[in-house]
Each structure stands twice: as structure tokens, then as C-alpha cells.
Design an enzyme around this catalytic site. Structure first.
Site, mmCIF file in Angstrom:
data_model
loop_
_atom_site.group_PDB
_atom_site.id
_atom_site.type_symbol
_atom_site.label_atom_id
_atom_site.label_comp_id
_atom_site.label_asym_id
_atom_site.label_seq_id
_atom_site.Cartn_x
_atom_site.Cartn_y
_atom_site.Cartn_z
ATOM 1 N N HIS A 1 1.834 -9.125 13.662
ATOM 2 C CA HIS A 1 1.825 -7.858 12.979
ATOM 3 C C HIS A 1 0.891 -7.667 11.886
ATOM 4 O O HIS A 1 0.210 -6.616 11.791
ATOM 5 C CB HIS A 1 3.337 -7.826 12.160
ATOM 6 C CG HIS A 1 3.676 -6.628 11.409
ATOM 7 N ND1 HIS A 1 3.887 -5.305 12.164
ATOM 8 C CD2 HIS A 1 3.339 -6.470 10.137
ATOM 9 C CE1 HIS A 1 4.140 -4.655 11.146
ATOM 10 N NE2 HIS A 1 3.825 -5.224 10.081
ATOM 11 N N GLY B 1 -12.456 26.636 -2.088
ATOM 12 C CA GLY B 1 -11.209 26.835 -1.301
ATOM 13 C C GLY B 1 -10.514 25.145 -1.518
ATOM 14 O O GLY B 1 -11.256 24.296 -2.082
ATOM 15 N N GLN C 1 -9.357 1.610 5.313
ATOM 16 C CA GLN C 1 -9.015 1.165 3.879
ATOM 17 C C GLN C 1 -8.075 -0.169 4.063
ATOM 18 O O GLN C 1 -8.075 -0.755 3.195
ATOM 19 C CB GLN C 1 -8.167 2.563 3.233
ATOM 20 C CG GLN C 1 -8.336 2.331 1.922
ATOM 21 C CD GLN C 1 -7.641 3.617 1.130
ATOM 22 O OE1 GLN C 1 -6.897 4.287 1.610
ATOM 23 N NE2 GLN C 1 -7.493 3.788 -0.141
ATOM 24 N N THR D 1 0.905 -1.275 0.054
ATOM 25 C CA THR D 1 0.001 0.140 0.020
ATOM 26 C C THR D 1 1.108 1.270 0.030
ATOM 27 O O THR D 1 2.219 0.989 0.051
ATOM 28 C CB THR D 1 -0.745 0.108 1.350
ATOM 29 O OG1 THR D 1 0.045 0.302 2.399
ATOM 30 C CG2 THR D 1 -1.505 -1.217 1.594
ATOM 31 N N CYS D 2 0.334 2.365 0.105
ATOM 32 C CA CYS D 2 1.169 3.616 0.079
ATOM 33 C C CYS D 2 1.947 3.867 1.208
ATOM 34 O O CYS D 2 2.998 4.579 1.327
ATOM 35 C CB CYS D 2 0.449 4.814 -0.316
ATOM 36 S SG CYS D 2 -1.172 5.039 0.596
ATOM 37 N N MET E 1 -10.114 22.765 0.491
ATOM 38 C CA MET E 1 -10.602 21.550 1.044
ATOM 39 C C MET E 1 -11.887 20.997 0.485
ATOM 40 O O MET E 1 -12.640 19.899 0.947
ATOM 41 C CB MET E 1 -10.881 21.761 2.761
ATOM 42 C CG MET E 1 -10.982 20.661 3.540
ATOM 43 S SD MET E 1 -11.504 20.919 5.217
ATOM 44 C CE MET E 1 -13.324 20.983 5.048
ATOM 45 N N SER F 1 -1.598 1.641 10.866
ATOM 46 C CA SER F 1 -2.013 2.809 9.948
ATOM 47 C C SER F 1 -1.321 4.176 10.556
ATOM 48 O O SER F 1 -1.296 4.441 11.493
ATOM 49 C CB SER F 1 -3.291 2.661 9.576
ATOM 50 O OG SER F 1 -3.639 1.699 8.996
ATOM 51 N N GLY G 1 -17.357 30.379 -2.491
ATOM 52 C CA GLY G 1 -15.807 30.221 -2.682
ATOM 53 C C GLY G 1 -15.436 28.951 -3.031
ATOM 54 O O GLY G 1 -16.210 27.860 -3.129
#
Lengths: 413, 264
Positions: free
Chosen positions: A85, A177, A102, A49-50, A179, A95, A175
Site C-alpha cells: 500500500h 479569468g 507531490q 496529506t489533504c 484559471m 492519488s 481579461g
């Protein structure tokens, strides 16, 4: 044979190193094939994963590492530690955002990929589904994944606590932005459909409205639209308050005091903080949302111990199960030998029996055999669970004259 | 009667146990155990039903004579409504208010009934329809008041931005608002039925001088105002829920107010 894990994650390696070692799509299949081709490797799976790349193998002898990285960035676990683990990973303990969901689907898809590459066997076929179950158990029996873990998710969670079902609710973007995009997606997933977009520059409003399937409205129409919407996300670059308490008070009268949820993520703020004092107005700025996220995460941290207990007991359970399964080959041999004897003896007597007698004899002999073999079967399981190796079980059976040559191959690991 | 009172004591104990359980869950901020207390409440409710049947058989009339009997029946209605609607509307947390209220009402009823078993029971059908419809309506009103109460708790938490812990166990504001509204919609016609049957019993003469009657009229007016604002005005939120709490206070007063033509 035991489970061996070699890997690195966000705690041990920087993103530069992690991205070099990540496996996806075809590379993953190739890596699995390479690993499987190694003489000692009986089973293997790769969780990439990342935030981590972890190689799980089951085999004999020293396995050559597939991950080429400086030793200080790598961790290597064996047996119980490796199992614990993986269970910690699937529970979200490992994580970056504690308890995130995820990882559960990532563990599932790592297993699916390994299955596609035909690189799993009796051990990993039990280990990975077990890990997914542990992940689910941790999430349902503790509060490790409770509460939003990002500012956007917190905004959506609050909206749900005010309006319940969000389908059919109206949203306004004031607006555009940074997020906004993620929040929009989350709100869209929750069912919000009607979106109005207002911006100082009409062209930008049109563009954003096109992107999110909404409708651009003029800044001058703000009061009218405010009277209709339920949720508003404000992120203009205005240097002063766009909406004052007095102005919103008039709007609230026009909307007959229906609840209004205002998310003000603009810096400086678009809404006068006094607006939050009005009846049925719920005003949250970026600091408030971050505080919510912080509280949720600290709540999750308080659950770590409980999850660890689940992980440890499940790992113990998994290893016992695995050990007792090692006895399955020996048990089968034992039962097959006796079954053969039973059939031989039955054949001798059945010729002289009526059909009713034959049926009774068949039932009697089966029942007797089951009773006789119950204690040895249980004992074999116990011995295996206590760590006696399959070949020692084989020796025991040999001693009793009940061996078969393929016994060892039939044992899972 | 003795076995009826014993069953009622059991029910009261069950309500007390569930109350403690619900509060414990709220305190611990966990919702996994709601079902335990709900099941306990179901058991207590079953015992309460048995108690009402036993009392009815031993006294020979529906236990709606006098305040003690009526309160016992009202508790039964409140718990029954909670058990059914709380499940459908996913508002288990309402039990944290409904269970203690049911305990208080049942305990009071038990205390009075054990010392003074109601005398001179009415034989009139209209009487039982009158009190029965009032109790059913009031049951809905009591639960609506609890919804409004939780609404205010939730508003306070949202305004104070303390949106973790207990906040999580609460239903959404919209769900509480709508639940209260639906309960009033169901309870109001029952109250009107109670009023009408009362008028039938008094040969269509309304005693305006009776304090209880005055309070009932005020209660009807406040609920009418609430329904008007919700239905016609389209109002939602804090103000209408405040009105609902005022109406609930009126219900309480009309229940307690002395009446010249009433047994309680």
C-alpha cells in the site's frame, strides 16, 4: 513484529472527516509522541496529506488506534499488504490525480517528521526511503506521471512544445479569468517574465498587473501588443469575439509570422475559431485543453498495471531484505565468537614469530576464518529470508555453543 | 576493396537495424530505448568510417568519384552530423529519418560499387575539395531538411490538437526551426566553397548551359532567399520551413541532374 497500517483516504472518507483527522506541524509531533509511548509500539510514522491520513506502526500486540473514525471509513493492512500500500501511495497510484508528483515529497517529509520525533527504527528507516525509491522508479520506468494533469499545466506544456525554453518569452493576459492565476504561476515558474495585462476596466488591469509584476496596457492597444507577445491567455467576459480572423491576420503580418500561442478560456470565446487556421497561430480553447488532459490521464490509467508490477516486486524485495537483516545479529555473534578464538590462537603463536611470519599468519588465519564462515553466514541469511524467526536462529547457535544473550535485541524486528 | 565492401555492408545493416528500432520506438511511443538505437548507429558509423578508409586505400583515392562513392560519403556525413548534433540539441528523434536515409544511400552506393568499381579516378586536389565541400554542405542541408520535415509533422499535430503519443517524442517547434537554420548557416558557405572550387577547375568559366550548373544556381538562390528572410526579415515558422523544403528538393535535383562537365 510486522508493519501495520491504519488509515483513511479520499476514497473511503469525505473531506469533512479527513480534515478532522489530518495531522500537521505540532499536532503531528504530538501524535507521534503519543503513539510511540504505547507499550507495544516500537516504531511509528504518520503520513498526513489533504487526501489521506495513514499511521504506520511496527510493534507487538494489538495497537490502539490513533485515528478515531467510524470503522467503515478506515482500512487496516498488515505486513506485505501494508508495504504494498505504501509503495502504491508513493507511486501515485492511490492519488486523486493518478501519478501526481507531490505525494513523493509528502512521503519523504512524513519520514523526516518521524525521524525528528525519534519514532523510527530499523524497519521504518528502510521502508520509507524504499518507498521513495519505488515512487521514483515507477515514474521513470513507466508513463504514470507523463503529460499534464490539469488544464493550466496542459497550457504550459503546449507552450513549451511550441517555444521550447520559455524564459524571455512575452505573455499577455486578456481579461482576468479564474484559471489565469494558476497558469500565470506555472508560466512564471517556466521562465516567462514580461507580462502585459489588458482588461475592459483599466483599474482591474492595473490591479492584476501589479499582482503579477506585469504592465497594464489599454484595450485599444491590443493589436500592437499582440504583434509583440508570444503567448496570450484570453478570458474576458465579452459576449462576442474580441479578435476575428481578419484582424489577427493583419497582426500576424506585423509580427512577421512568428508563432503565436493563444489560450482562449473565455466563455463565450474571445477568439474566432477561424483564427486557428492562420499560419503559425496555435489556438486552444478550454475544451481542447480538457481533451489533452483527458488523453493524458487515460494514458496514465493504461500504465497502472506496469506500476502495480513494480510495486509488487519491490514489496517482495523489501520483505526479503528485511528478513535477511533479521539474521544480522546472529551472524555478528557467530563471527565475533570465531574472531575471538582466532585472536586467542594467534596470540599464542605470534610471540614466537618474526614480523614477516606474523603478518603471513595473520592474513592466513583471517582468510581461513572467512572461508569457514562463508557457508554458515549464507545459510543463516537464507533461513531468515525463508521466515525462520531470530529466536530460532538463536537456538541453532546455542546448539553450537555460540550464543550471546543480547542476540534478540540486536535483531532489527 | 572486398573488405571495404564487407564493412560497408555491415554499416548498411546497422543503419537498417537502427531505422527499424527508431520506427518501433515511434510506433510504441516510448523514448527509453533511443540510446540503444543511437549506440547501434554509432557502431554502424564506425564501420562506415572503416569502410571508407579501406575503400580509399584499395582504390588509392578519396571515395568521392562518381555518384555511388559520393552518396556513400554523404550518408557518412549525415549520420556523423546527426550523432553529434542530435545529442547536443537533444533531438534523438531525428534518427527516425536520418537512419533510413543513411541506409538507402549506403545500400545504393553498395549496389553500384559492387558491380562497377569507379574508374579513372581524378588526381586533382581541386576536384576532391570541390566534391568534398559539396558533400559536407549537402550533409548539413539533408539534416536541415529532416528538421523541417519534423517541423511540419509537429505543426500538423498541433493544429489537429493531437498532442499526445508521438507528439511527446518530438522536440519543440522552436528547437526544430533553429536547428534547421543553424545547419543552413553551416552548409551554405560549404556549398559556396564547392561552387568556387568548381569554377577554379573550369578556369573561371561558368557553363550556364549545363543543367547541373543551372540547378546549383537555383539552389543557391533559394537558400539565399531563406537566409535573407530569416536574417533580415526575421521570419520564422511554416513559410520559411516550406522554403527550406523547396531548397532541399533543389539540392536533390542538382545532385541527380546530368552535367556535361560532371562525372555525375
Amino acid at each position: 513484529m510486522t508493519v501495520v497500517l491504519l488509515g483513511l483516504n479520499h476514497k473511503t472518507a469525505s473531506i469533512d472527516l479527513r480534515e478532522k483527522i489530518a495531522f500537521d506541524g505540532e499536532r503531528l509531533q504530538e501524535a507521534l509522541a503519543t503513539l510511540r509511548a504505547q507499550p507495544g509500539v516500537k516504531e511509528c510514522a504518520i503520513l498526513s496529506t489533504c487526501n489521506r491520513t495513514e499511521v504506520y506502526t511496527v510493534g507487538r500486540g494489538e495497537l490502539s488506534p490513533l485515528i478515531e473514525a467510524p470503522a467503515q471509513h478506515l482500512y487496516r493492512y498488515e505486513g506485505k499488504q501494508a508495504v504494498e500500500h505504501l509503495f502504491s501511495v508513493s507511486s501515485g497510484l492511490d492519488s486523486m490525480v493518478l501519478g501526481e508528483n507531490q505525494i513523493l515529497s509528502q512521503v519523504r517529509s512524513a519520514y523526516e517528521s518521524a525521524r525528528q520525533a525519534a519514532s523510527t527504527g530499523p524497519t521504518l528507516d528502510r521502508l520509507f526511503p524504499w518507498a521513495v525509491r519505488v515512487g521514483k522508479r515507477a515514474r521513470s520506468q513507466t508513463r504514470i506521471c507523463q503529460g499534464a494533469s490539469s488544464v493550466s499545466a496542459a497550457a504550459v506544456e503546449l507552450a513549451k512544445k511550441i517555444f521550447g525554453d520559455l524564459s524571455g518569452r512575452r505573455l499577455m493576459l486578456l481579461g482576468a479569468g479564474k484559471m489565469t492565476e494558476l497558469t500565470l504561476k506555472l508560466l512564471g515558474d517556466a521562465g516567462v517574465q514580461q507580462i502585459a495585462v489588458a482588461n475592459r476596466t483599466a483599474a482591474r488591469a492595473e490591479e492584476l498587473a501589479r499582482q503579477c509584476g506585469g504592465q497594464a496596457v489599454s484595450f485599444d492597444d491590443l493589436d500592437r501588443v499582440l504583434a509583440e507577445v508570444d503567448i496570450l491567455i484570453a478570458s474576458t467576459g465579452a459576449p462576442h469575439y474580441v479578435v476575428t480572423q481578419e484582424r489577427l491576420s493583419k497582426v500576424m503580418r506585423a509580427r512577421r509570422y512568428r508563432p503565436l500561442f493563444l489560450v482562449d478560456i473565455a466563455m463565450p470565446r474571445d477568439f474566432d475559431p477561424a483564427c486557428g487556421e492562420l499560419d503559425n497561430v496555435y489556438l486552444y480553447n478550454i475544451d481542447d485543453l480538457q481533451e489533452v488532459v483527458g488523453q493524458n490521464l487515460s494514458q496514465r490509467h493504461r500504465e497502472v498495471q506496469k506500476v502495480l508490477e513494480i510495486v509488487r516486486s519491490e514489496a517482495q524485495g523489501f520483505l526479503i531484505d528485511l528478513d535477511s537483516r533479521k539474521a544480522s545479529g546472529a551472524i555478528r555473534t557467530l563471527r565475533e565468537s570465531f574472531e575471538e578464538l582466532r585472536q586467542q590462537e594467534l596470540a599464542r603463536y605470534l610471540e614466537r614469530c618474526t614480523p614477516q611470519e606474523a603478518e603471513r599468519l595473520e592474513a592466513f588465519s583471517r582468510s581461513l576464518l572467512n572461508k569457514l564462515l562463508h557457508a554458515p553466514t549464507m545459510r543463516l541469511r537464507q533461513l531468515s529470508g525463508a521466515g525462520v524467526e531470530p529466536n530460532q536462529l538463536k537456538l541453532t547457535l546455542e546448539f553450537l555453543g555460540l550464543t550471546r544473550e543480547d542476540l534478540e535485541d540486536e535483531a532489527p524486528s | 576493396m572486398t573488405s571495404g565492401l564487407a564493412a560497408l555492408s555491415g554499416a548498411a545493416l546497422g543503419y537498417l537495424g537502427a531505422s527499424v528500432g527508431f520506427q518501433w520506438n515511434l510506433f510504441r511511443r516510448q523514448e527509453q530505448d533511443w540510446h540503444i538505437w543511437r549506440n547501434l548507429l554509432w557502431a554502424a558509423f564506425a564501420l562506415h568510417t572503416l569502410a571508407l578508409l579501406l575503400v580509399a586505400f584499395s582504390l588509392g583515392h578519396v571515395p568521392l568519384n562518381g555518384m555511388a562513392e559520393s552518396l556513400g560519403s554523404l550518408a557518412w556525413v549525415v549520420v556523423g552530423l546527426y550523432l553529434i548534433l542530435g545529442r547536443i540539441w537533444k533531438m534523438e528523434v531525428l534518427g527516425a529519418v536520418a537512419a533510413p536515409a543513411a541506409f538507402a544511400m549506403t545500400a545504393f552506393s553498395l549496389l553500384v560499387l559492387s558491380t562497377d568499381p569507379g574508374l579513372n579516378p581524378s588526381k586533382s586536389f581541386w576536384f576532391y575539395l570541390h566534391v568534398g565541400s559539396y558533400m559536407l554542405g549537402y550533409g548539413a542541408f539533408v539534416l536541415a531538411a529532416f528538421c523541417a520535415l519534423l517541423y511540419f509533422v509537429q505543426v500538423r499535430l498541433l493544429k489537429a490538437k493531437k498532442v499526445w503519443g508521438m507528439f511527446r517524442l518530438m522536440p519543440s517547434l522552436d528547437a526544430l526551426d533553429r536547428a534547421a537554420y543553424r545547419l543552413i548557416l553551416a552548409g551554405f558557405p560549404l556549398m559556396l566553397l564547392g561552387l568556387t572550387t568548381g569554377m577554379v577547375m573550369s578556369n573561371w568559366v561558368f557553363a550556364f548551359g549545363d543543367i547541373k550548373n543551372q540547378m546549383v544556381l537555383v539552389t543557391v538562390c533559394v537558400y539565399l532567399a531563406y537566409l535573407h528572410l530569416r536574417l533580415v526579415g526575421g521570419w520564422q515558422g511554416r513559410r520559411v520551413n516550406l522554403l527550406l523544403l523547396v531548397a532541399s528538393a533543389c539540392v536533390l535535383l542538382s545532385f541527380l541532374a546530368p552535367g556535361r562537365f560532371h562525372r555525375f
